[in-house]
Scaffold this motif. Sequence first.
Motif, PDB file in Angstrom:
ATOM      1  N   VAL A  45      67.646 -11.486 -81.907  1.00  0.00           N
ATOM      2  CA  VAL A  45      66.820 -11.897 -83.095  1.00  0.00           C
ATOM      3  C   VAL A  45      66.947 -10.438 -84.378  1.00  0.00           C
ATOM      4  CG1 VAL A  45      64.397 -11.762 -83.955  1.00  0.00           C
ATOM      5  CG2 VAL A  45      65.089 -12.995 -81.700  1.00  0.00           C
ATOM      6  N   LEU A  46      67.325 -10.833 -85.186  1.00  0.00           N
ATOM      7  CA  LEU A  46      67.359  -9.735 -86.422  1.00  0.00           C
ATOM      8  C   LEU A  46      66.357  -9.247 -86.894  1.00  0.00           C
ATOM      9  CD1 LEU A  46      71.018 -10.512 -88.132  1.00  0.00           C
ATOM     10  CD2 LEU A  46      70.542  -9.243 -86.067  1.00  0.00           C
ATOM     11  N   ASP A  47      65.609 -10.135 -87.512  1.00  0.00           N
ATOM     12  CA  ASP A  47      64.333 -10.247 -87.913  1.00  0.00           C
ATOM     13  C   ASP A  47      63.392 -11.299 -87.963  1.00  0.00           C
ATOM     14  OD1 ASP A  47      65.119 -11.616 -90.179  1.00  0.00           O
ATOM     15  OD2 ASP A  47      66.137  -9.970 -91.292  1.00  0.00           O
ATOM     16  N   ARG A  48      62.442 -11.574 -88.718  1.00  0.00           N
ATOM     17  CA  ARG A  48      61.477 -12.918 -88.453  1.00  0.00           C
ATOM     18  C   ARG A  48      62.443 -13.960 -88.873  1.00  0.00           C
ATOM     19  NH1 ARG A  48      56.321 -11.107 -91.982  1.00  0.00           N
ATOM     20  NH2 ARG A  48      56.120 -13.356 -91.696  1.00  0.00           N
ATOM     21  N   THR A  49      63.278 -13.875 -89.854  1.00  0.00           N
ATOM     22  CA  THR A  49      63.872 -14.995 -90.185  1.00  0.00           C
ATOM     23  C   THR A  49      65.266 -15.098 -89.914  1.00  0.00           C
ATOM     24  OG1 THR A  49      64.561 -13.666 -92.345  1.00  0.00           O
ATOM     25  CG2 THR A  49      62.265 -14.884 -92.305  1.00  0.00           C
ATOM     26  N   ARG A  50      65.932 -14.250 -89.024  1.00  0.00           N
ATOM     27  CA  ARG A  50      67.041 -14.487 -88.706  1.00  0.00           C
ATOM     28  C   ARG A  50      67.401 -14.147 -87.304  1.00  0.00           C
ATOM     29  NH1 ARG A  50      69.762 -10.327 -92.580  1.00  0.00           N
ATOM     30  NH2 ARG A  50      67.550  -9.248 -92.217  1.00  0.00           N
ATOM     31  N   THR A  51      67.857 -15.142 -86.624  1.00  0.00           N
ATOM     32  CA  THR A  51      68.391 -15.031 -85.167  1.00  0.00           C
ATOM     33  C   THR A  51      69.957 -15.372 -85.089  1.00  0.00           C
ATOM     34  OG1 THR A  51      66.139 -15.610 -84.831  1.00  0.00           O
ATOM     35  CG2 THR A  51      67.771 -15.651 -82.990  1.00  0.00           C
ATOM     36  N   ILE A  52      70.706 -14.572 -84.514  1.00  0.00           N
ATOM     37  CA  ILE A  52      71.960 -14.706 -84.221  1.00  0.00           C
ATOM     38  C   ILE A  52      72.214 -15.370 -83.088  1.00  0.00           C
ATOM     39  CG2 ILE A  52      74.386 -13.750 -83.882  1.00  0.00           C
ATOM     40  CD1 ILE A  52      73.208 -13.313 -86.758  1.00  0.00           C
ATOM     41  N   ALA A  53      73.113 -16.216 -82.856  1.00  0.00           N
ATOM     42  CA  ALA A  53      73.448 -17.368 -81.764  1.00  0.00           C
ATOM     43  C   ALA A  53      74.813 -17.015 -81.430  1.00  0.00           C
ATOM     44  CB  ALA A  53      72.947 -18.568 -81.834  1.00  0.00           C
ATOM     45  N   PRO A  54      75.170 -16.705 -80.055  1.00  0.00           N
ATOM     46  CA  PRO A  54      76.414 -16.867 -79.716  1.00  0.00           C
ATOM     47  C   PRO A  54      77.316 -17.879 -80.229  1.00  0.00           C
ATOM     48  CG  PRO A  54      75.316 -17.496 -77.808  1.00  0.00           C
ATOM     49  CD  PRO A  54      74.243 -17.274 -79.076  1.00  0.00           C
ATOM     50  N   ASN A  55      78.557 -17.860 -80.603  1.00  0.00           N
ATOM     51  CA  ASN A  55      79.349 -19.023 -81.207  1.00  0.00           C
ATOM     52  C   ASN A  55      80.827 -19.162 -80.463  1.00  0.00           C
ATOM     53  OD1 ASN A  55      80.318 -16.363 -82.034  1.00  0.00           O
ATOM     54  ND2 ASN A  55      82.023 -17.366 -83.533  1.00  0.00           N
ATOM     55  N   ALA A  88      71.430 -25.109 -82.925  1.00  0.00           N
ATOM     56  CA  ALA A  88      71.026 -23.936 -83.669  1.00  0.00           C
ATOM     57  C   ALA A  88      70.345 -24.255 -85.083  1.00  0.00           C
ATOM     58  CB  ALA A  88      72.522 -23.491 -84.196  1.00  0.00           C
ATOM     59  N   GLU A  89      70.816 -25.667 -85.640  1.00  0.00           N
ATOM     60  CA  GLU A  89      69.949 -25.971 -86.984  1.00  0.00           C
ATOM     61  C   GLU A  89      68.575 -26.205 -86.610  1.00  0.00           C
ATOM     62  OE1 GLU A  89      69.420 -27.547 -90.683  1.00  0.00           O
ATOM     63  OE2 GLU A  89      71.186 -26.351 -89.810  1.00  0.00           O
ATOM     64  N   LYS A  90      68.448 -26.857 -85.465  1.00  0.00           N
ATOM     65  CA  LYS A  90      66.907 -27.125 -85.182  1.00  0.00           C
ATOM     66  C   LYS A  90      66.060 -25.897 -84.736  1.00  0.00           C
ATOM     67  CE  LYS A  90      64.173 -29.378 -81.204  1.00  0.00           C
ATOM     68  NZ  LYS A  90      64.097 -30.374 -80.200  1.00  0.00           N
ATOM     69  N   ASN A  91      66.766 -24.822 -84.229  1.00  0.00           N
ATOM     70  CA  ASN A  91      66.219 -23.523 -84.053  1.00  0.00           C
ATOM     71  C   ASN A  91      66.414 -22.456 -85.051  1.00  0.00           C
ATOM     72  OD1 ASN A  91      64.764 -23.670 -81.021  1.00  0.00           O
ATOM     73  ND2 ASN A  91      67.076 -24.842 -80.993  1.00  0.00           N
ATOM     74  N   ARG A  92      67.027 -23.055 -86.101  1.00  0.00           N
ATOM     75  CA  ARG A  92      67.208 -22.122 -87.285  1.00  0.00           C
ATOM     76  C   ARG A  92      68.044 -20.819 -86.864  1.00  0.00           C
ATOM     77  NH1 ARG A  92      65.408 -23.746 -91.766  1.00  0.00           N
ATOM     78  NH2 ARG A  92      65.627 -21.667 -92.873  1.00  0.00           N
ATOM     79  N   TYR A  93      68.857 -21.072 -85.937  1.00  0.00           N
ATOM     80  CA  TYR A  93      69.894 -19.723 -85.376  1.00  0.00           C
ATOM     81  C   TYR A  93      71.007 -20.065 -86.519  1.00  0.00           C
ATOM     82  CZ  TYR A  93      67.585 -20.439 -80.815  1.00  0.00           C
ATOM     83  OH  TYR A  93      66.802 -20.503 -79.600  1.00  0.00           O
ATOM     84  N   VAL A  94      71.771 -18.815 -86.595  1.00  0.00           N
ATOM     85  CA  VAL A  94      72.724 -18.757 -87.484  1.00  0.00           C
ATOM     86  C   VAL A  94      74.056 -17.892 -86.791  1.00  0.00           C
ATOM     87  CG1 VAL A  94      71.589 -18.286 -89.576  1.00  0.00           C
ATOM     88  CG2 VAL A  94      71.977 -16.068 -88.156  1.00  0.00           C
ATOM     89  N   PHE A  95      75.096 -18.295 -87.070  1.00  0.00           N
ATOM     90  CA  PHE A  95      76.403 -17.911 -86.474  1.00  0.00           C
ATOM     91  C   PHE A  95      76.999 -16.973 -87.205  1.00  0.00           C
ATOM     92  CE2 PHE A  95      75.764 -22.415 -85.114  1.00  0.00           C
ATOM     93  CZ  PHE A  95      75.591 -22.143 -83.624  1.00  0.00           C
ATOM     94  N   VAL A  96      77.825 -16.159 -86.704  1.00  0.00           N
ATOM     95  CA  VAL A  96      78.789 -15.210 -87.355  1.00  0.00           C
ATOM     96  C   VAL A  96      80.228 -15.429 -87.341  1.00  0.00           C
ATOM     97  CG1 VAL A  96      77.037 -13.200 -87.127  1.00  0.00           C
ATOM     98  CG2 VAL A  96      79.095 -13.418 -85.643  1.00  0.00           C
ATOM     99  N   GLY A  97      80.486 -16.677 -86.822  1.00  0.00           N
ATOM    100  CA  GLY A  97      81.684 -17.207 -86.683  1.00  0.00           C
ATOM    101  C   GLY A  97      81.755 -18.510 -86.397  1.00  0.00           C
ATOM    102  N   GLY A  98      82.991 -19.185 -86.416  1.00  0.00           N
ATOM    103  CA  GLY A  98      83.087 -20.563 -85.886  1.00  0.00           C
ATOM    104  C   GLY A  98      82.451 -21.008 -84.640  1.00  0.00           C
ATOM    105  N   VAL A  99      81.929 -22.086 -84.326  1.00  0.00           N
ATOM    106  CA  VAL A  99      81.757 -22.312 -82.917  1.00  0.00           C
ATOM    107  C   VAL A  99      82.719 -23.117 -82.061  1.00  0.00           C
ATOM    108  CG1 VAL A  99      80.329 -23.983 -81.679  1.00  0.00           C
ATOM    109  CG2 VAL A  99      79.331 -22.724 -83.628  1.00  0.00           C
ATOM    110  N   ALA A 128      73.363 -11.740 -94.499  1.00  0.00           N
ATOM    111  CA  ALA A 128      73.357 -10.862 -95.602  1.00  0.00           C
ATOM    112  C   ALA A 128      72.194 -10.112 -95.191  1.00  0.00           C
ATOM    113  CB  ALA A 128      73.516 -11.333 -96.696  1.00  0.00           C
ATOM    114  N   THR A 129      71.715  -9.058 -95.586  1.00  0.00           N
ATOM    115  CA  THR A 129      70.538  -8.432 -95.572  1.00  0.00           C
ATOM    116  C   THR A 129      70.026  -7.922 -96.830  1.00  0.00           C
ATOM    117  OG1 THR A 129      71.323  -6.094 -95.457  1.00  0.00           O
ATOM    118  CG2 THR A 129      71.053  -7.356 -93.267  1.00  0.00           C
ATOM    119  N   GLY A 130      68.656  -7.592 -97.223  1.00  0.00           N
ATOM    120  CA  GLY A 130      68.522  -7.445 -98.358  1.00  0.00           C
ATOM    121  C   GLY A 130      68.935  -6.103 -98.910  1.00  0.00           C
TER     122      GLY A 130
END
Length: 238
Positions: A45-55, A88-99, A128-130
């Motif tokens: 969990v990066l912050d309230r809106t962004r959660t990184i998932a393994p890919n 990931a779509e359902k849980n609003r996870y994001v990836f940093v690379g291809g799955v 991206a961050t603010g």
Amino acid sequence: MGILDRIERGLDRGVTSVFTSGRGQLKPLDLAQGLKRECDDQIQVLDRTRTIAPNVFTIYLNSADHERFSSWEETLLEEMERVILEHAEKNRYVFVGGVSVSLEEDDEVRPGRFETESRTERGTVAPATGAEQAAGPGHPIVEIDDQQYLLTGPVTVIGRGGDADIILDDTGVSRHHLELRADGASLMATDLGSTNGTFVDGERIRTPVTLQDRSSIRIGRTRLTVILPAPAPTSATW
């Protein structure tokens, strides 16, 4: 769940011969559920809106189970990747690379059981961050559904395929739909022979197009906004 349902229900005779249900036998849905649990267990969990998932995921099977799945391995892995993308779509996870998902033999795993392992492997994009937005000169940003992606590599592929750099859960998007190529401060968009085309600022593109700051791109039902880095300040000469 597409082919997984057909496997479970035995509608495809060829698949049924490999995945016949029985006591102690693994089923594709078992693997799918295991991957979703692995994904949830390893999020960051990066912050309230962004959660990184393994890919990158690996499923370890006893050699006997691996042999049962081997005839349908390519189709199975495609379905497993789709399961992860939808989860990931359902849980609003994001990836940093291809799955990607792979099967490996490990006879320390008991027949009828499996183990999962995952890791985060960075590709050419990052959330991206603010602070990065306001930092001035840097990398281009693509905004999709209020999520912003920093394009850290020279080439970014966007599509529905699990190996795309930015993966979209949109049936109107081809597996490899759009290429964004950075060249210094400019960003070039190229349609990769997609079925439904790429539209930049309302116009379908058929050759590479140089994007402007806040250019709008539509592929399938998905809209993207391009945010280009601010130009580097020029030094005054006296």
